[in-house]
Motif scaffolding. Structure first.
Motif, short mmCIF file in Angstrom:
data_model
loop_
_atom_site.label_atom_id
_atom_site.label_comp_id
_atom_site.label_asym_id
_atom_site.label_seq_id
_atom_site.Cartn_x
_atom_site.Cartn_y
_atom_site.Cartn_z
N VAL A 1 105.97 44.19 105.41
CA VAL A 1 106.15 43.06 104.49
C VAL A 1 104.93 42.92 103.59
CG1 VAL A 1 106.39 40.55 104.33
CG2 VAL A 1 107.74 41.83 105.99
N SER A 2 103.74 43.08 104.18
CA SER A 2 102.51 42.96 103.39
C SER A 2 102.42 44.05 102.34
CB SER A 2 101.29 43.00 104.31
OG SER A 2 101.14 44.28 104.90
N ASP A 3 102.87 45.27 102.68
CA ASP A 3 102.85 46.37 101.71
C ASP A 3 103.85 46.11 100.58
OD1 ASP A 3 100.95 47.67 103.18
OD2 ASP A 3 102.39 48.92 104.27
N TYR A 4 104.99 45.54 100.93
CA TYR A 4 106.04 45.30 99.93
C TYR A 4 105.61 44.21 98.94
CZ TYR A 4 110.63 44.32 97.94
OH TYR A 4 111.68 44.12 97.08
N PHE A 5 105.01 43.14 99.46
CA PHE A 5 104.63 42.02 98.59
C PHE A 5 103.17 42.09 98.14
CE2 PHE A 5 108.24 40.21 100.92
CZ PHE A 5 108.99 39.69 99.87
N GLY A 6 102.43 43.10 98.61
CA GLY A 6 101.04 43.22 98.22
C GLY A 6 100.16 42.14 98.79
N MET A 7 100.47 41.69 100.02
CA MET A 7 99.68 40.64 100.67
C MET A 7 99.04 41.25 101.92
SD MET A 7 102.45 37.55 100.27
CE MET A 7 101.40 36.34 101.07
N ALA A 8 97.85 41.77 101.77
CA ALA A 8 97.18 42.49 102.86
C ALA A 8 96.87 41.60 104.05
CB ALA A 8 95.88 43.11 102.34
N ALA A 9 96.78 40.28 103.82
CA ALA A 9 96.42 39.37 104.91
C ALA A 9 97.51 39.31 105.98
CB ALA A 9 96.16 37.97 104.34
N LEU A 10 98.75 39.65 105.60
CA LEU A 10 99.84 39.58 106.57
C LEU A 10 99.79 40.72 107.59
CD1 LEU A 10 102.92 38.57 104.39
CD2 LEU A 10 101.69 37.15 106.03
N CYS A 11 99.18 41.82 107.22
CA CYS A 11 99.18 43.00 108.08
C CYS A 11 98.19 42.81 109.24
CB CYS A 11 98.82 44.24 107.28
SG CYS A 11 98.90 45.77 108.25
N ILE A 12 98.69 42.96 110.45
CA ILE A 12 97.86 42.88 111.65
C ILE A 12 97.67 44.29 112.18
CG2 ILE A 12 97.68 41.96 113.99
CD1 ILE A 12 99.49 39.66 113.09
N ASP A 13 96.54 44.89 111.86
CA ASP A 13 96.27 46.27 112.26
C ASP A 13 95.13 46.38 113.25
OD1 ASP A 13 94.26 45.54 110.57
OD2 ASP A 13 94.58 47.14 109.11
N GLU A 14 94.67 45.23 113.77
CA GLU A 14 93.59 45.25 114.75
C GLU A 14 93.70 44.04 115.65
OE1 GLU A 14 88.68 45.43 114.98
OE2 GLU A 14 89.72 45.05 113.07
N LEU A 15 93.59 44.27 116.95
CA LEU A 15 93.57 43.20 117.94
C LEU A 15 92.27 43.36 118.74
CD1 LEU A 15 97.28 43.34 119.19
CD2 LEU A 15 96.26 41.59 117.71
N PRO A 16 91.23 42.65 118.32
CA PRO A 16 89.90 42.86 118.91
C PRO A 16 89.72 42.20 120.27
CG PRO A 16 89.79 41.15 117.25
CD PRO A 16 91.21 41.65 117.24
N PHE A 17 90.42 42.70 121.25
CA PHE A 17 90.23 42.20 122.61
C PHE A 17 90.63 43.29 123.60
CE2 PHE A 17 94.70 41.44 122.01
CZ PHE A 17 95.27 41.58 123.27
N THR A 18 90.16 43.14 124.80
CA THR A 18 90.52 44.04 125.89
C THR A 18 91.06 43.21 127.05
OG1 THR A 18 88.28 43.97 126.80
CG2 THR A 18 88.81 45.77 125.27
N ILE A 19 91.93 43.82 127.83
CA ILE A 19 92.50 43.15 129.00
C ILE A 19 91.88 43.76 130.24
CG2 ILE A 19 94.60 42.66 130.30
CD1 ILE A 19 96.15 42.80 127.72
N GLN A 20 91.33 42.90 131.10
CA GLN A 20 90.67 43.35 132.30
C GLN A 20 91.26 42.68 133.53
OE1 GLN A 20 86.50 42.57 131.85
NE2 GLN A 20 86.19 44.15 130.30
N SER A 21 90.99 43.27 134.68
CA SER A 21 91.36 42.66 135.95
C SER A 21 90.08 42.45 136.74
CB SER A 21 92.32 43.59 136.73
OG SER A 21 92.64 43.01 137.99
N ARG A 22 89.72 41.18 136.90
CA ARG A 22 88.44 40.86 137.53
C ARG A 22 88.57 40.55 139.02
NH1 ARG A 22 88.17 38.59 132.37
NH2 ARG A 22 86.38 39.31 131.14
N GLN A 23 89.78 40.62 139.52
CA GLN A 23 90.01 40.40 140.95
C GLN A 23 90.61 41.65 141.57
OE1 GLN A 23 92.45 36.92 141.29
NE2 GLN A 23 90.89 35.55 140.45
N MET A 24 90.29 41.89 142.83
CA MET A 24 90.76 43.10 143.47
C MET A 24 92.28 43.16 143.53
SD MET A 24 89.63 44.68 147.17
CE MET A 24 87.95 44.86 146.57
N THR A 25 92.91 41.99 143.75
CA THR A 25 94.38 41.95 143.83
C THR A 25 95.03 41.58 142.50
OG1 THR A 25 94.31 39.62 144.53
CG2 THR A 25 94.28 41.30 146.27
N GLY A 26 94.24 41.52 141.43
CA GLY A 26 94.75 41.03 140.15
C GLY A 26 95.91 41.85 139.61
N GLN A 27 95.78 43.16 139.57
CA GLN A 27 96.83 43.99 138.99
C GLN A 27 98.10 43.97 139.83
OE1 GLN A 27 95.94 47.65 136.96
NE2 GLN A 27 93.75 47.45 137.39
#
Length: 287
Positions: free
Chosen positions: A70-96
């Protein structure tokens, strides 16, 4: 048909303990369906957890790709989500393992919902009058349809945008977003199930209007109050960003308006039926 009629006649003459026994079997069948589908989801770990559960955490998720198109079609670069700056961790032994069990149960419940509601309906329906049964015909289909529509909205629309907002929110660049797997799965589950439940609003309005507890005029007169309540609920069940709150509030407001139309239609049918009964009584008096 004959078997259903026999079962209904049998249930009408049941004692209180018999009703409890019938309820026990309905609950056992429902729980069994959930457990069977949960086990299937547990076994299919690669698909259920790797693709479904973790899908909104990856930039190649369908919603993010659609927004980029959609962002490419309308020329609105702000709509494009191409990065998610986070990681998912398991901090407990039984977490997963715990999250594997929890997510499998949630997926099993969602998949088994039509059967579970059908079992509940089978227990309730024998106690209804014929007129109420006719009015509630197709309840299992419409409740299930709205449930899955709400779950899809929560999964494909609300969850990705909420996750994007929360992953990009930082108090300071030195603070990294490293989310625990428990927090991620809980947030995703809450958003999906809350949306699925909120989408049941037209069904609730239908049954309340059918029983005469609410009218279309009452719903219209309390529209402003309903908007405030909906916004408060949206703020409670969504992360603290305005976009997510608006996204969940908008379809609920549309469903509220649909509820008004449903109540109005029921009132017209009820008025038409009264007119037909008055005409029939008048004709009978003439005879």
């Amino acid at each position: 048909m004959a078997l259903d009629q026999y079962q209904e006649e049998e249930e009408e003459g049941m004692s209180f303990l018999d009703h409890l026994e019938a309820l026990r079997w309905h609950l056992l069948r429902s729980i069994s369906a959930i457990l069977i589908l949960s086990v299937a989801a547990f076994i299919a770990k690669g698909f259920v957890f790797g693709i479904v559960i973790l899908g909104p955490s990856k930039v190649d998720f369908i919603t993010y790709r659609w927004l980029c198109n959609v962002s490419d079609y309308f020329g609105m670069a702000a709509l494009c989500i191409d990065e998610l700056p986070f990681t998912i961790q398991s901090r407990q032994m039984t977490g997963q393992f715990t999250m594997h069990m929890t997510s499998s149960f949630v997926v099993g419940f969602i998949a088994a919902f039509p059967f579970v509601f059908w079992e509940i309906w089978r227990f309730i329906s024998p106690g209804l009058y014929d007129q109420e049964k006719n009015a509630a015909r197709g309840a299992v289909f419409f409740v299930s349809l709205l449930f899955f529509l709400g779950a899809a909205f929560g999964y494909y629309i609300l969850s990705p945008l909420s996750i994007n907002f929360l992953s990009n929110y930082q108090l300071d660049p030195s603070i990294l977003n490293e989310f625990d797997i428990t927090s991620y799965v809980s947030t995703l589950t809450m958003l999906v199930l809350a949306s699925a439940i909120m989408f049941q609003l037209p069904v609730v309005v239908y049954f309340l209007a059918m029983s005469g507890l609410v009218t279309s005029g009452m719903l219209r007169s309390y529209r402003r109050h309903a908007i405030v309540v909906i916004l408060v609920l949206a703020a409670v069940i969504t992360p603290p960003d305005v976009i997510s709150q608006i996204l969940i509030a908008m379809p609920i407001l549309v469903l509220y308006e649909a509820g008004i139309q449903i109540a109005k239609r029921l009132e017209k049918k009820r008025a038409l039926k009264r007119e037909e009964e008055d005409i029939a009584d008048a004709m009978g008096d003439r005879d």
